[in-house]
Design a protein around this motif. Structure first.
Motif, PDB file in Angstrom:
ATOM      1  N   LEU A   1      -4.658  -9.749  -4.506  1.00 34.37           N
ATOM      2  CA  LEU A   1      -4.121 -10.651  -5.526  1.00 34.37           C
ATOM      3  C   LEU A   1      -5.232 -11.176  -6.428  1.00 34.37           C
ATOM      4  N   ALA A   2      -6.376 -11.532  -5.837  1.00 33.94           N
ATOM      5  CA  ALA A   2      -7.486 -12.061  -6.629  1.00 33.94           C
ATOM      6  C   ALA A   2      -8.003 -11.035  -7.632  1.00 33.94           C
ATOM      7  N   VAL A   3      -7.984  -9.766  -7.251  1.00 35.60           N
ATOM      8  CA  VAL A   3      -8.448  -8.705  -8.144  1.00 35.60           C
ATOM      9  C   VAL A   3      -7.403  -8.374  -9.202  1.00 35.60           C
ATOM     10  N   ALA A   4      -6.124  -8.360  -8.807  1.00 39.94           N
ATOM     11  CA  ALA A   4      -5.055  -7.945  -9.721  1.00 39.94           C
ATOM     12  C   ALA A   4      -4.696  -9.007 -10.747  1.00 39.94           C
ATOM     13  N   GLY A   5      -4.911 -10.297 -10.421  1.00 42.59           N
ATOM     14  CA  GLY A   5      -4.575 -11.349 -11.360  1.00 42.59           C
ATOM     15  C   GLY A   5      -3.218 -11.969 -11.080  1.00 42.59           C
ATOM     16  N   ALA A   6      -2.712 -12.736 -12.062  1.00 48.41           N
ATOM     17  CA  ALA A   6      -1.501 -13.548 -11.879  1.00 48.41           C
ATOM     18  C   ALA A   6      -0.234 -12.692 -11.985  1.00 48.41           C
ATOM     19  N   ARG A   7      -0.003 -11.870 -10.980  1.00 52.14           N
ATOM     20  CA  ARG A   7       1.222 -11.068 -10.902  1.00 52.14           C
ATOM     21  C   ARG A   7       2.168 -11.721  -9.899  1.00 52.14           C
ATOM     22  N   LEU A   8       3.335 -12.140 -10.385  1.00 51.65           N
ATOM     23  CA  LEU A   8       4.269 -12.855  -9.516  1.00 51.65           C
ATOM     24  C   LEU A   8       4.780 -11.963  -8.395  1.00 51.65           C
ATOM     25  N   ASP A   9       4.999 -10.674  -8.703  1.00 49.21           N
ATOM     26  CA  ASP A   9       5.482  -9.774  -7.656  1.00 49.21           C
ATOM     27  C   ASP A   9       4.470  -9.612  -6.533  1.00 49.21           C
ATOM     28  N   LEU A  10       3.195  -9.556  -6.893  1.00 48.64           N
ATOM     29  CA  LEU A  10       2.151  -9.427  -5.889  1.00 48.64           C
ATOM     30  C   LEU A  10       1.975 -10.726  -5.107  1.00 48.64           C
ATOM     31  N   LEU A  11       2.186 -11.862  -5.766  1.00 47.47           N
ATOM     32  CA  LEU A  11       2.147 -13.144  -5.057  1.00 47.47           C
ATOM     33  C   LEU A  11       3.228 -13.190  -3.986  1.00 47.47           C
ATOM     34  N   VAL A  12       4.444 -12.733  -4.333  1.00 46.15           N
ATOM     35  CA  VAL A  12       5.547 -12.713  -3.365  1.00 46.15           C
ATOM     36  C   VAL A  12       5.204 -11.793  -2.194  1.00 46.15           C
ATOM     37  N   LEU A  13       4.642 -10.634  -2.489  1.00 45.01           N
ATOM     38  CA  LEU A  13       4.283  -9.692  -1.422  1.00 45.01           C
ATOM     39  C   LEU A  13       3.199 -10.270  -0.522  1.00 45.01           C
ATOM     40  N   ALA A  14       2.177 -10.877  -1.131  1.00 47.13           N
ATOM     41  CA  ALA A  14       1.078 -11.446  -0.341  1.00 47.13           C
ATOM     42  C   ALA A  14       1.575 -12.562   0.562  1.00 47.13           C
ATOM     43  N   ILE A  15       2.413 -13.448   0.023  1.00 47.15           N
ATOM     44  CA  ILE A  15       2.953 -14.557   0.810  1.00 47.15           C
ATOM     45  C   ILE A  15       3.851 -14.024   1.916  1.00 47.15           C
ATOM     46  N   SER A  16       4.641 -12.997   1.630  1.00 54.74           N
ATOM     47  CA  SER A  16       5.537 -12.432   2.643  1.00 54.74           C
ATOM     48  C   SER A  16       4.748 -11.893   3.830  1.00 54.74           C
ATOM     49  N   VAL A  17       3.738 -11.072   3.533  1.00 53.76           N
ATOM     50  CA  VAL A  17       2.944 -10.469   4.607  1.00 53.76           C
ATOM     51  C   VAL A  17       2.187 -11.537   5.383  1.00 53.76           C
ATOM     52  N   ASP A  18       1.547 -12.457   4.664  1.00 54.61           N
ATOM     53  CA  ASP A  18       0.707 -13.463   5.327  1.00 54.61           C
ATOM     54  C   ASP A  18       1.532 -14.417   6.179  1.00 54.61           C
ATOM     55  N   ASN A  19       2.643 -14.905   5.665  1.00 53.21           N
ATOM     56  CA  ASN A  19       3.433 -15.885   6.418  1.00 53.21           C
ATOM     57  C   ASN A  19       4.127 -15.260   7.619  1.00 53.21           C
ATOM     58  N   PHE A  20       4.632 -14.036   7.460  1.00 55.02           N
ATOM     59  CA  PHE A  20       5.249 -13.379   8.613  1.00 55.02           C
ATOM     60  C   PHE A  20       4.212 -13.150   9.710  1.00 55.02           C
ATOM     61  N   ALA A  21       3.040 -12.654   9.319  1.00 54.73           N
ATOM     62  CA  ALA A  21       1.983 -12.407  10.304  1.00 54.73           C
ATOM     63  C   ALA A  21       1.523 -13.707  10.947  1.00 54.73           C
ATOM     64  N   GLY A  22       1.396 -14.776  10.150  1.00 55.64           N
ATOM     65  CA  GLY A  22       0.970 -16.053  10.696  1.00 55.64           C
ATOM     66  C   GLY A  22       1.978 -16.634  11.668  1.00 55.64           C
ATOM     67  N   GLY A  23       3.278 -16.522  11.340  1.00 54.44           N
ATOM     68  CA  GLY A  23       4.315 -17.004  12.247  1.00 54.44           C
ATOM     69  C   GLY A  23       4.335 -16.219  13.547  1.00 54.44           C
TER      70      GLY A  23
ATOM     71  N   VAL B   1     -16.762 -18.896  -2.293  1.00 57.21           N
ATOM     72  CA  VAL B   1     -16.035 -18.454  -3.480  1.00 57.21           C
ATOM     73  C   VAL B   1     -16.870 -18.670  -4.734  1.00 57.21           C
ATOM     74  N   ASP B   2     -17.525 -19.843  -4.825  1.00 55.17           N
ATOM     75  CA  ASP B   2     -18.353 -20.120  -5.994  1.00 55.17           C
ATOM     76  C   ASP B   2     -19.502 -19.125  -6.120  1.00 55.17           C
ATOM     77  N   ALA B   3     -20.019 -18.682  -4.984  1.00 53.94           N
ATOM     78  CA  ALA B   3     -21.169 -17.776  -5.009  1.00 53.94           C
ATOM     79  C   ALA B   3     -20.783 -16.310  -5.131  1.00 53.94           C
ATOM     80  N   TYR B   4     -19.682 -15.902  -4.450  1.00 51.69           N
ATOM     81  CA  TYR B   4     -19.370 -14.482  -4.351  1.00 51.69           C
ATOM     82  C   TYR B   4     -17.971 -14.109  -4.816  1.00 51.69           C
ATOM     83  N   GLY B   5     -17.082 -15.083  -5.012  1.00 44.72           N
ATOM     84  CA  GLY B   5     -15.740 -14.790  -5.480  1.00 44.72           C
ATOM     85  C   GLY B   5     -14.715 -14.747  -4.363  1.00 44.72           C
ATOM     86  N   TYR B   6     -13.448 -14.821  -4.751  1.00 46.26           N
ATOM     87  CA  TYR B   6     -12.347 -14.813  -3.792  1.00 46.26           C
ATOM     88  C   TYR B   6     -12.226 -13.509  -2.993  1.00 46.26           C
ATOM     89  N   PRO B   7     -12.349 -12.336  -3.623  1.00 48.50           N
ATOM     90  CA  PRO B   7     -12.129 -11.100  -2.855  1.00 48.50           C
ATOM     91  C   PRO B   7     -13.040 -10.973  -1.637  1.00 48.50           C
TER      92      PRO B   7
END
Length: 418
Positions: free
Chosen positions: A298-320, A365-371
């Motif tokens: 997501l950090a590399v691709a930018g503000a894509r809403l579809d990718l935000l939904v996918l990232a949140i879906s994968v992360d929250n399911f895995a976290g739960g 993040v300030d030194a090396y970035g989000y990715p």
């Protein structure tokens, strides 16, 4: 348990990711936001004062409500007062008041978690603890919706001050549950041990029972949710920096994502039943760590809403999923005679490294970035798999011993409950 779970879950995001969004919007640097996440260390240190909650009374309130409910009421009132303090402050001009109030919320909320766990253990028999834990989890997740999406909605359409005042008022849900909860203290009087003994006895019992294998067990617990905690500190800052609106963040991350997390939690519980605890623990370790790669994408691709939904879906399911596996694993490690304090110790331990390392995530993040940050946290899955392999024999042996007992209770259940 449902409203008590709600009261337990409400304050957490308000001193964690939700507060991070307000601070970032106020112009606070990412490095400072990362450091401010250390106020949540109270959740990792709660085992230090857990024996006090277990064995000593709150003046006045204990006479009116009993020991457990007295501590519940006090912690809920102090939590609400801390949220009011955050609401009355302004990070741009009175950052010190925000920090002090957040620290008060974290300390009182962590105390509330200790006493709710103690009440849950006392209130129901072993065979009913699964339903108690499920009710607690559901209430907790509903609170995450309020403290995440709800607070962001109010902040978007009114202001941040009103959002935190509304959250302080919602602590009344937990206070009402405290008053309505059964009073259990008279039926189970507790021996007044010296404080040092109350702390040492549960720890020595755990070391004596597990022996050297306890070292990799504790290392596994300490690192298991590390990727989630580091991501939690910087995720909202990533969303803000990419240009997503607070409404987008609320809709996807704090509303939709919570329900995906609930689905993941139920999937983890089902997996523990069908596949066994060790396989569930291993799967949870792998997917929870690997899911952080979605944030790098997501950090590399930018503000894509579809990718935000996918990232949140994968992360929250895995976290739960991973969360259910870890709770089941830690619960199986405790002895009934010391369950409250031992569980407080283990649940504190699993959050401690994440809080410490998360405090430096902004500087990374300030030194090396989000990715780079999110890719590095995903790599933590490699040592987690190794630790799972190390503790496999102990995990399967413990599960087999409990299954073999006719009443489903460990032999240590004959000891007096601490």
């Amino acid at each position: 348990m449902l409203p008590l779970g709600f009261s337990s879950g409400l304050p957490f995001l308000l001193v964690f990711s939700t507060l991070s969004a307000w601070l970032r919007e106020a112009g606070i640097s990412r490095t400072e936001i990362g450091l401010l996440s250390w106020v949540a260390l109270a959740y990792s240190l709660k085992f230090v004062w857990a024996p006090i909650v277990d064995r000593y009374d709150v003046p006045v309130l204990a006479r009116l409500l009993g020991r457990r409910r007295g501590w519940m009421a006090l912690s809920q009132i102090v939590t609400a007062a801390g949220l009011v303090g955050i609401a009355l402050g302004d990070p741009q001009t009175h950052l010190s008041l925000t920090i002090a109030s957040a620290l008060l919320v974290a300390f009182a909320s962590a105390t509330q978690d200790v006493v709710i766990d103690g009440w849950r253990i006392d209130a129901a028999s072993t065979e009913r603890q699964g339903m108690m834990a499920a009710s607690l989890q559901l209430g907790y997740r509903l609170a995450l919706i309020c403290a995440g999406a709800g607070a962001l909605y109010i902040a978007e359409f009114v202001n941040w001050h009103s959002a935190y005042l509304a959250m302080a008022a919602l602590m009344g849900v937990g206070l009402a549950a405290t008053v309505l909860a059964p009073r259990l203290d008279e039926a189970a009087p507790r021996e007044r041990l010296p404080f040092a003994a109350a702390v040492v006895e549960p720890l020595t019992e755990l070391f004596r029972r597990k022996g050297p294998i306890l070292i990799p067990i504790l290392a596994l617990i300490a690192c298991f949710r590390l990727p989630d905690f580091v991501a939690g500190v910087m995720a909202n800052s990533l969303y803000i920096d990419l240009g997503f609106s607070k409404a987008d963040i609320a809709n996807v991350s704090k509303l939709y994502g919570v329900w995906i997390g609930i689905a993941g939690a139920f999937a983890g519980g089902l997996a523990a039943t069908r596949l066994g605890l060790w396989w569930t623990l291993l799967i949870g370790a792998v997917i929870a760590a690997a899911s952080n790669l979605m944030f790098s994408w997501l950090a590399v691709a930018g503000a894509r809403l579809d990718l935000l939904v996918l990232a949140i879906s994968v992360d929250n399911f895995a976290g739960g999923f991973a969360g259910s596996a870890l709770v089941a694993y830690m619960s199986g490690l405790t002895a009934p005679g010391y369950a409250a304090t031992q569980y407080a110790l283990l649940s504190s331990l699993y959050a401690l490294p994440g809080k410490l390392i998360g405090g430096g995530s902004g500087a990374v993040v300030d030194a090396y970035g989000y990715p780079l940050l999110f890719s590095a946290t995903a790599a933590i899955g490699i040592p987690l798999v190794i630790l799972c392999l190390v503790v496999r024999r102990d995990t399967t042996r413990t599960a087999a011993e409990k299954d073999a007992e006719p009443d489903g209770k460990p032999a240590l259940a004959t000891q007096p409950r601490a």
